[in-house]
Design a protein around this motif. Structure first.
Motif, PDB file in Angstrom:
ATOM      1  N   VAL A 651       0.544  -1.317   0.294  1.00 47.36           N
ATOM      2  CA  VAL A 651      -0.169  -0.355   0.142  1.00 47.36           C
ATOM      3  C   VAL A 651       0.501   1.111  -0.185  1.00 47.36           C
ATOM      4  O   VAL A 651       0.403   2.400  -0.652  1.00 47.36           O
ATOM      5  CB  VAL A 651      -1.237   0.018   1.450  1.00 47.36           C
ATOM      6  N   ASN A 739      -7.749  -3.025   2.980  1.00 48.23           N
ATOM      7  CA  ASN A 739      -6.390  -3.954   2.584  1.00 48.23           C
ATOM      8  C   ASN A 739      -5.564  -5.144   3.531  1.00 48.23           C
ATOM      9  O   ASN A 739      -6.704  -5.095   4.875  1.00 48.23           O
ATOM     10  CB  ASN A 739      -5.082  -2.720   2.716  1.00 48.23           C
ATOM     11  N   THR A 773       1.333   2.254   6.462  1.00 44.79           N
ATOM     12  CA  THR A 773       1.178   1.706   4.912  1.00 44.79           C
ATOM     13  C   THR A 773       2.215   0.079   4.707  1.00 44.79           C
ATOM     14  O   THR A 773       1.909  -0.175   3.604  1.00 44.79           O
ATOM     15  CB  THR A 773       0.481   3.189   4.261  1.00 44.79           C
TER      16      THR A 773
END
Length: 783
Positions: A651, A739, A773
């Motif tokens: 990500v 995610n 992330t």
């Protein structure tokens, strides 16, 4: 080097660690008895593990003090419960293993009734005395007390506290003063020199992080006023480092704190990392123990470098100044410190070469009435993290030739040369990690009064068992703190809540019966509880809130990088007013991006939001007032099986998980690389019966593998022949915005991009949970 018993030197006061500041020991209490005893042995048992000589505990204040709230023994004025919390239990366990261990009590915050919100008050002095009275009930002798942790102090208050201790039969309890950091670390020493009453009241000057904060700790410092104070000066809080990577800095601080700053005690924060993974500092301490349902724990290298001092000394021994310094006068080569028993019957020298680059030879002589004969040598290897089993091992004994002992020191190690004996380092290993299975339930009926519920960790307030109201018999869980506490942290939302479970939980329904005791109150249940900002500075979670007026809302909380709570209302409405003293059932369900809220079995709201894909469950209130809970239930929804072939895409960088250079050989490093569609970027996921996945490269049928099954952060992953062992098993869990996170079964570290890089070729490494992330991945299915 000559170890001379006639050398001058200060008195050694010991090495310890902190349980508190806060909540860092919470989950250990709920461990299975066998593994719990093993961890306690590694912490306290003489000659076995860390062998701690000082245990510093938080005097609870019902307020978040880093990773949770420690329970007060007096939630409301005059109502004392000497069994509240688990710190009494921990002190008792420490004393049972080592009767000589010293106990230090110190508050981070306090209940809000104290001084009408004023810490430095007579109420707080009385609170200390009542805490000491509780300790006496537990047959515990408290040796030291500290003031308000890392806050400005009031000199006259220390004087009044000392007077109260003397008047109430606690004249032997010594006060540690100051306990601040940075520019204020040694202000207490200067003030003591200039204030006779303060000098009389405070027995020890304590400074925090005097070798630097979360740093390499190569140099330590104090002031001239501190060193010439005429009273002991301590590094009364230090550490804050990962149990593995912090070992070398702690080894340096143990020696250099005395060499550079003349501090005679070192106290590590914290003692264990027994907290949930959504919290900051989740791998920091001496032992990691965050799975009470499986009994899994890991003894870190920091425990063993502390053992290199504590297993070979005792408080009351004397430093030998002429047998301490830097090897060849160079800090990079390492340092050494020597200690001798008061009667000169034994001595030990601790040497560290943690930054050295080559072997060194030490020639050692003994003089001044100290014993010679055969010397024992123990060492801990920090040179190749992950390639050795973390422990302290005995090497070859030393015998003198013409009065001289010769020892070769290898780089990256800690050594102890000693005349002492009887050490037997622990070698017990823990069970494998496992997932906390759903369904899970707890009526809360079976606890004795004043206990936290199993697996629950309170972040703010105090959730303890108490007699049920509303016509129910037996025990319920009750929020006990009635007034906003005197805070230690600076969060902008301070409502009470408590959490439990697994970050890997995704689709489930959490429900609980709730009872509101007062008008103007509201109860909450929480779900998909994820990352918490440092010091409770925000929380990723969903909440269902019901007030006594019947107003309800589904709320989403999140946090910003400056640790601020953000509240978003996803749905709201009203039902018939539940009023007070009646029971009602709240239910919050999750299936994919659909969130369903129910009150008394009736659906009141359904919303769609995919901000958070998984996380723990929790209970809470919207403010400081009593609310009761009963019949907790967490039932599973439909859990998708992710078995199949995927590209695994970051990500953070939008680059693919890649076997470097298209390699298929054992040892091929794993990196990120621009998506090429090649088979070295394709991975086959297969789920086993325990709920963990193997991740196998399509190109060569080799498994994603943690080299040497290491417990060291920042280790780069590799390909290896499939073995089915925990270092090749992964928990794949929904994270934010659709995610996923990928967590190792071996050590609970996440698959992450090294240094948050976006560049081709950046290593894929293991790292503690951060929620960032660079630890989140998209699974792009191929077939």
């Amino acid at each position: 080097m000559t170890v001379d018993g006639t050398s001058s030197g200060r008195t050694f006061d010991g090495v310890g660690a902190i349980s508190g500041g806060g909540g860092n020991t919470r989950l250990l209490y709920d461990y299975p008895a066998t593994q719990r005893d093993q961890v306690l042995d590694y912490l306290f048992k003489p000659g076995y593990g860390a062998n701690l000589q000082i245990l510093k505990v938080e005097i609870g204040g019902d307020t978040n003090s880093t990773n949770g709230a420690e329970a007060s023994h007096q939630h409301t004025r005059g109502t004392v419960n000497c069994d509240a919390g688990y710190q009494w239990w921990l002190m008792e366990q420490a004393k049972a293993r080592n009767p000589g261990i010293k106990i230090l009590g110190m508050p981070w915050g306090a209940p809000g009734w104290i001084g009408n919100g004023t810490f430095h008050s007579q109420d707080m002095i009385d609170y200390y005395v009542s805490w000491l009275n509780c300790a006496k009930q537990h047959n515990l002798t408290v040796d030291y007390l500290g003031g308000w942790n890392e806050k400005d102090y009031v000199a006259s208050w220390y004087v009044s506290l000392k007077s109260a201790l003397r008047a109430n039969g606690y004249s032997s309890v010594k006060l540690v003063g100051g306990d601040n950091w940075g520019d204020n670390a040694w202000k207490i020493a200067t003030d003591m020199k200039n204030n006779n009453a303060l000098y009389d009241a405070v027995d020890i000057a304590g400074g925090h992080y005097t070798c630097g904060g979360i740093s390499a700790m190569t140099t330590c410092s104090s002031t001239s006023d501190a060193q010439t104070l005429g009273k002991p000066i301590w590094a009364s809080e230090n550490g804050s480092q990962d149990a593995e990577t912090g070992a070398a800095p702690v080894a340096r601080a143990l020696n250099r704190g005395y060499l550079d700053a003349k501090t005679t005690a070192y106290i590590n924060w914290p003692i264990v990392a027994s907290i949930y993974q959504n919290l900051d500092f989740e791998t920091v301490g001496l032992v990691n123990a965050n799975q009470p349902w499986s009994g899994n724990y890991r003894v870190g290298r920091t425990a063993w470098v502390i053992a290199q001092t504590t297993q070979f000394t005792s408080p009351g021994w004397k430093y030998l100044d002429t047998a301490g310094g830097y090897l060849a006068g160079n800090r990079v080569n390492g340092s050494y410190v020597s200690y001798a028993a008061p009667d000169k019957s034994a001595w030990s020298t601790v040497l560290e070469t943690t930054q050295a680059t080559e072997a060194q030879t030490v020639n050692l002589k003994v003089a001044g009435g100290l014993p010679g004969g055969t010397l024992r040598v123990w060492s801990t290897d920090l040179s190749q993290p992950g390639k050795d089993t973390p422990s302290m091992v005995r090497g070859a004994d030393l015998t003198a030739t013409n009065g001289t002992y010769t020892l070769t020191l290898q780089p990256g190690r800690v050594y102890t040369v000693t005349t002492t004996s009887g050490q037997l380092p622990g070698t017990v290993t823990s069970p494998q990690r496992s997932q906390l299975a759903l369904p899970y339930s707890d009526t809360f009926a079976g606890y004795s009064a004043g206990r936290e519920a199993k697996y629950f960790a309170t972040m703010n307030g105090a959730f303890e068992s108490a007699s049920c109201a509303g016509g129910r018999t037996g025990q319920c869980l009750r929020q006990m703190a009635q007034v906003q506490p005197i805070k230690w942290t600076h969060e902008n939302s301070t409502q009470p809540y408590t959490i439990m479970g697994e970050l890997g939980w995704s689709n489930y329904t959490v429900s609980s019966d709730v009872l509101l005791e007062k008008s103007g109150s509201a109860a909450e249940i929480l779900g998909r509880v994820g990352t918490q900002g440092r010091n409770n500075g925000g929380l990723n979670a969903y909440h269902l809130r019901l007030s006594d007026t019947g107003a309800w809302s589904v709320l989403k909380t999140s946090w910003t990088t400056n640790n601020t709570w953000i509240w978003t209302t996803l749905a709201s409405g009203t039902v018939s007013a539940p009023g007070t003293n009646t029971w009602h059932k709240l239910s919050l369900g999750f299936q994919g991006s659909t969130i369903t809220a129910k009150i008394d079995g009736n659906t009141v709201g359904t919303v769609t939001d995919n901000s958070f894909g998984g996380g723990l469950a929790g209970l809470g209130t919207a403010g400081y007032y009593p609310v009761q809970y009963s019949n907790l239930s967490i039932t599973p929804g439909t859990i998708p099986d992710l078995s199949g072939t995927y590209k695994i895409v970051s990500v953070r960088s939008s680059k693919a998980l890649d076997a470097s250079g298209g390699g298929t050989a054992n040892g091929t490093p794993i990196i990120q690389w621009t998506d090429t569609g090649s088979t070295n970027q394709q991975w086959r996921l297969a789920r086993n019966s325990a709920g963990y996945y193997s991740i196998t490269g399509v190109a060569g049928n080799k498994a994603l593998d943690i080299p040497f099954a290491t417990t060291s952060p920042n280790t780069q992953f590799q390909l290896w022949t499939p073995t089915g062992q925990p270092n090749q098993q992964w928990q794949i869990a929904p994270a934010d915005n659709g995610n996923f996170t990928i967590e190792s079964r071996l050590n609970a570290y996440n698959v992450a991009i090294d240094a948050n890089s976006t560049a081709d070729g950046a290593g894929i490494v293991q790292w503690p949970t951060t929620g960032a992330t660079n630890q989140q991945w998209k699974l792009v299915k191929i077939n």
